[in-house]
Design an enzyme around this catalytic site. Sequence first.
Site, PDB file in Angstrom:
ATOM      1  N   HIS A 102       1.148  -1.134   0.350  1.00  0.00           N
ATOM      2  CA  HIS A 102       0.194   0.576   0.395  1.00  0.00           C
ATOM      3  C   HIS A 102       0.801   1.210   0.318  1.00  0.00           C
ATOM      4  O   HIS A 102       1.019   2.590  -0.847  1.00  0.00           O
ATOM      5  CB  HIS A 102      -1.108   0.006   0.622  1.00  0.00           C
ATOM      6  N   GLU A 103       1.933   0.800   0.755  1.00  0.00           N
ATOM      7  CA  GLU A 103       2.407   2.770   1.455  1.00  0.00           C
ATOM      8  C   GLU A 103       3.565   2.628  -0.740  1.00  0.00           C
ATOM      9  O   GLU A 103       3.287   3.740  -0.739  1.00  0.00           O
ATOM     10  CB  GLU A 103       3.488   2.405   2.257  1.00  0.00           C
ATOM     11  N   HIS A 160       1.416   4.120  -2.883  1.00  0.00           N
ATOM     12  CA  HIS A 160       1.544   5.596  -2.694  1.00  0.00           C
ATOM     13  C   HIS A 160       2.647   6.306  -3.761  1.00  0.00           C
ATOM     14  O   HIS A 160       2.131   7.473  -4.503  1.00  0.00           O
ATOM     15  CB  HIS A 160       1.311   6.415  -1.533  1.00  0.00           C
ATOM     16  N   GLU A 173      -6.218   7.064  -1.296  1.00  0.00           N
ATOM     17  CA  GLU A 173      -5.796   5.458  -0.184  1.00  0.00           C
ATOM     18  C   GLU A 173      -6.694   4.371  -1.175  1.00  0.00           C
ATOM     19  O   GLU A 173      -6.046   3.346  -1.045  1.00  0.00           O
ATOM     20  CB  GLU A 173      -6.936   5.773   0.737  1.00  0.00           C
TER      21      GLU A 173
END
Length: 264
Positions: A125-126, A129, A186
């Site tokens: 997920h990070e 980004h 997100e």
Amino acid sequence: MKFIKGFSLVLVVALLASCAQSPTGRRQILLFSNSEMSQMGGTAFDEMKQKMTINRDGKVNRYVTCVADSITARLSPEWQGSWEVVVFEEDSANAFALPGKKIGVHTGIFKMAKNQDQLATVLGHEVGHVLAQHSAERLSQQSVVGTGSQLIGVLLGEGAQKETVMGLLGLGAQYGLLLPYGRAQESEADVVGLKLMAQAGFNPKASVQLWENMSAGSQGQPPEFMSTHPSHSTRINDLNKAIPKYDPLYKQAQAQGLKPNCSM
């Protein structure tokens, strides 16, 4: 008046030239180059290493690096290379990734991410980004509204709004400044993260387990309409819908021998 019209025309041309698409096809305005973002990310990461306590436990660091390396090794060529991974001694269940190939993990995340697949959900997920250039997008939005023309200089010590810049890079929590990514960003990072973890050989179904852990430990998350983040239930529902798309990638990776064995 002529100056204003001329400046407006230049701005319009710049915006048109900077139109881009995110990994999911969402339109973006990106006014900062990859080299500029890498410079800012590297500077911010160096500051975090000075500001926070670094965990030196070899077993913990090998575990986190194992998961991070498994994910970054499967990225497209432009994103491959040596990603710097640092574990910070911090109780909050958090992690972050920055332009310039930087990954930070708080030890508190282990309370929620209880195995390698759940930690891969967090790191995927990070990193998502970063790949989706969400920091550059937010900095560009600030520039468009007239407050970001000196953001690079600010971060490098030439201004008094460093906290704002750090927040836009995704480090707001560490600076007491809440500048969370928006819902669209997100949700996008969730989807990109699923793909990244699956193609590295981590089970995407673990993403639901992670957010169930997060939900159980949230102690009264505010209603979705009051938050820029999707609620835990919305997130879990969206992940359940997306998993069938990426489960074949996971099975293919496993069949190719990509079977991470990361543990503490």
